[in-house]
Design an enzyme around this catalytic site. Structure first.
Site, mmCIF file in Angstrom:
data_model
loop_
_atom_site.group_PDB
_atom_site.id
_atom_site.type_symbol
_atom_site.label_atom_id
_atom_site.label_comp_id
_atom_site.label_asym_id
_atom_site.label_seq_id
_atom_site.Cartn_x
_atom_site.Cartn_y
_atom_site.Cartn_z
ATOM 1 N N SER A 52 0.810 -1.224 0.000
ATOM 2 C CA SER A 52 0.000 0.000 0.000
ATOM 3 C C SER A 52 0.846 1.278 0.000
ATOM 4 O O SER A 52 0.500 2.221 -0.725
ATOM 5 C CB SER A 52 -0.970 -0.005 1.180
ATOM 6 O OG SER A 52 -1.949 -0.982 0.958
ATOM 7 N N LYS A 103 -9.992 -5.468 10.311
ATOM 8 C CA LYS A 103 -11.172 -4.920 9.610
ATOM 9 C C LYS A 103 -12.473 -5.065 10.408
ATOM 10 O O LYS A 103 -13.288 -4.154 10.435
ATOM 11 C CB LYS A 103 -11.342 -5.612 8.253
ATOM 12 C CG LYS A 103 -10.245 -5.246 7.277
ATOM 13 C CD LYS A 103 -10.416 -5.953 5.950
ATOM 14 C CE LYS A 103 -9.197 -5.719 5.083
ATOM 15 N NZ LYS A 103 -9.291 -6.338 3.775
ATOM 16 N N ASN A 128 -12.332 -1.138 5.903
ATOM 17 C CA ASN A 128 -10.906 -1.137 5.569
ATOM 18 C C ASN A 128 -10.372 0.276 5.375
ATOM 19 O O ASN A 128 -9.192 0.463 5.119
ATOM 20 C CB ASN A 128 -10.632 -1.969 4.308
ATOM 21 C CG ASN A 128 -11.100 -1.264 3.054
ATOM 22 O OD1 ASN A 128 -12.036 -0.479 3.091
ATOM 23 N ND2 ASN A 128 -10.428 -1.523 1.953
ATOM 24 N N GLY A 178 -14.559 -19.508 1.486
ATOM 25 C CA GLY A 178 -14.153 -18.787 2.704
ATOM 26 C C GLY A 178 -15.348 -18.204 3.432
ATOM 27 O O GLY A 178 -16.451 -18.092 2.868
ATOM 28 N N ALA A 179 -15.116 -17.818 4.705
ATOM 29 C CA ALA A 179 -16.210 -17.241 5.506
ATOM 30 C C ALA A 179 -15.683 -16.191 6.474
ATOM 31 O O ALA A 179 -16.359 -15.831 7.428
ATOM 32 C CB ALA A 179 -16.934 -18.341 6.272
ATOM 33 N N GLY A 199 -13.589 -12.242 7.081
ATOM 34 C CA GLY A 199 -13.923 -10.861 6.735
ATOM 35 C C GLY A 199 -13.884 -10.623 5.229
ATOM 36 O O GLY A 199 -14.770 -9.969 4.680
ATOM 37 N N ALA A 200 -12.876 -11.181 4.566
ATOM 38 C CA ALA A 200 -12.734 -10.961 3.118
ATOM 39 C C ALA A 200 -13.891 -11.610 2.378
ATOM 40 O O ALA A 200 -14.459 -11.036 1.437
ATOM 41 C CB ALA A 200 -11.404 -11.543 2.639
HETATM 42 P P1 ATR Z 1 -9.874 -12.695 6.431
HETATM 43 O O1 ATR Z 1 -10.286 -11.572 7.327
HETATM 44 O O2 ATR Z 1 -8.680 -12.328 5.570
HETATM 45 O O3 ATR Z 1 -11.004 -13.233 5.644
HETATM 46 P P2 ATR Z 1 -10.086 -14.833 8.358
HETATM 47 O O4 ATR Z 1 -11.278 -14.151 8.946
HETATM 48 O O5 ATR Z 1 -9.045 -15.344 9.296
HETATM 49 O O6 ATR Z 1 -9.305 -13.878 7.367
HETATM 50 O O7 ATR Z 1 -10.642 -16.034 7.410
HETATM 51 C C1 ATR Z 1 -9.794 -17.016 6.906
HETATM 52 C C2 ATR Z 1 -10.571 -17.971 5.980
HETATM 53 O O8 ATR Z 1 -9.654 -18.968 5.496
HETATM 54 C C3 ATR Z 1 -11.682 -18.753 6.671
HETATM 55 O O9 ATR Z 1 -12.716 -19.023 5.735
HETATM 56 C C4 ATR Z 1 -10.974 -20.054 7.072
HETATM 57 O O10 ATR Z 1 -11.812 -21.185 7.231
HETATM 58 P P3 ATR Z 1 -12.536 -21.492 8.664
HETATM 59 O O11 ATR Z 1 -13.694 -20.544 8.733
HETATM 60 O O12 ATR Z 1 -12.919 -22.906 8.578
HETATM 61 O O13 ATR Z 1 -11.490 -21.213 9.720
HETATM 62 C C5 ATR Z 1 -10.095 -20.284 5.869
HETATM 63 N N1 ATR Z 1 -8.960 -21.152 6.202
HETATM 64 C C6 ATR Z 1 -7.858 -20.788 6.901
HETATM 65 N N2 ATR Z 1 -7.034 -21.847 7.038
HETATM 66 C C7 ATR Z 1 -7.634 -22.895 6.406
HETATM 67 C C8 ATR Z 1 -7.300 -24.263 6.177
HETATM 68 N N3 ATR Z 1 -6.147 -24.785 6.634
HETATM 69 N N4 ATR Z 1 -8.159 -25.040 5.481
HETATM 70 C C9 ATR Z 1 -9.320 -24.525 4.997
HETATM 71 N N5 ATR Z 1 -9.705 -23.232 5.183
HETATM 72 C C10 ATR Z 1 -8.881 -22.435 5.873
#
Ligand code: ATR
Length: 307
Positions: free
Chosen positions: A38, A93, A114, A154-155, A157-158
């Site tokens: 950034s 965030k 953000n 994914g689930a 913040g992003a």
């Molecule tokens: P961000 O804010 O960047 O989205 P986060 O909130 O830590 O970061 O989210 C990380 C994402 O990566 C989540 O969807 C997480 O899955 P879980 O909800 O099951 O934790 C996923 N993730 C991280 N490590 C993982 C792994 N080893 N296998 C599968 N999913 C993973």
């Protein structure tokens, strides 16, 4: 004592306490944030704006390593020091959204922000990730998201920002997949609050998809891929070669997911474009001018190549 602080250095809360600059300061706060692109990206855009608008000659963007437990008091200090704008990255965030004034509905919907703008009543929060994601996808793939069936991985913040962006854009359908399936209910709840919600399905990352189409786009919003030894977050082999694959990760520039997609003949893009577009909108909020996303992309790309 104006522009005497290097913008590529990594600063801390201790540096903030004795911050000597009189010019306008902007910063990204994160942990870790050492490799953030950034500062070069925003400083390149500011240098360009400065050619027509000399009022930006004393504006500089910095990076600060701030721990999550320091964030609340840090925000107060940045405010009192007059930092005009802040960006928040991992893991701040969602945390920050509870302490700032809501600048736009997307912050309420995603419960994440953000971008912070200094106002007389405190920092005002925005979430430019939604614009960043949709602009980057439409630009990189030359498509309209409305025509697409989205598989969002994914689930966190992003992913929440991506889901709301897809919902607002009115994608054809949205399938949410995550390792921890229970976390997807919260995202589904957020989507149901939108004026019009696309059809939504949920499944586990390692389960077969409920449906497949010729108009699919896969968006990776998990952190899998940041470490080159990570496994790929999804098995793409059952998807048609027409599938487009977007990974929010930009470093490494080609994750295992993108490499696998390419080997299957799919079109791919990494997250550098999203970084540039979300940055463009943040800088627009702070300067009330139109910075160039192209300049920001080029500076981020150059920064990536030199890391
Ligand atoms: P961000 O804010 O960047 O989205 P986060 O909130 O830590 O970061 O989210 C990380 C994402 O990566 C989540 O969807 C997480 O899955 P879980 O909800 O099951 O934790 C996923 N993730 C991280 N490590 C993982 C792994 N080893 N296998 C599968 N999913 C993973």
């Amino acid at each position: 004592m104006k522009n005497d602080l290097p913008s590529d250095a990594l600063y801390t809360l201790e540096d903030l306490e004795k911050w000597p600059r009189e010019g306008t300061s902007l910063a990204v706060l994160g942990h870790p944030v050492k490799h953030s692109l950034s500062p070069p990206m925003h400083n390149a855009a500011l240098a360009e704006l400065n050619r027509d608008h000399p009022e930006f000659s004393d504006w500089t963007y910095y990076k600060f390593d701030i721990q999550p437990e320091e964030l609340k008091s840090a925000l107060g200090k940045f405010y009192r020091k007059g930092f005009k704008g802040l960006n928040l990255t991992v893991p701040h965030k969602i945390l920050a959204a509870q302490w700032v004034n809501i600048g736009e509905a997307e912050v309420e919907l995603t419960e994440a922000c953000n971008t912070l703008l200094w106002t007389e009543n405190g920092y005002q929060g925005y979430n430019t990730d939604l614009y960043g994601l949709t602009s980057a996808i439409e630009d990189e793939f030359k498509i309209q998201l409305q025509d697409r069936d989205v598989l969002l991985l994914g689930a966190g913040g992003a992913a929440r920002a991506a889901a709301v962006a897809c919902g607002q854009t009115g994608v054809r359908s949205l399938t949410l997949a995550n390792r921890t399936v229970s976390k997807l209910d919260a995202i589904r709840g957020v989507l149901e609050k939108l004026e019009s919600c696309p059809p939504v399905d949920t499944c586990a990352l390692d389960q077969p998809l409920p449906s497949v189409s010729e108009r699919m786009i896969v968006i990776n919003a998990t952190s899998l891929g940041l470490d080159p030894d990570d496994p790929t977050p999804a098995d793409l082999r059952k998807l048609p070669a027409s599938t487009l694959v977007f990974d929010m990760i930009y470093n490494p520039a080609r994750t295992k997911l993108l490499k696998e997609a390419e080997s299957l003949g799919m079109q791919v893009a990494n997250g550098l474009g999203m970084l540039a577009y979300q940055g463009e909108r943040s800088l627009k909020i702070w300067t009330q001018k139109n910075p160039s996303a192209k300049t920001m992309f080029a500076a981020a790309q150059a920064g990536l190549q030199s890391t």
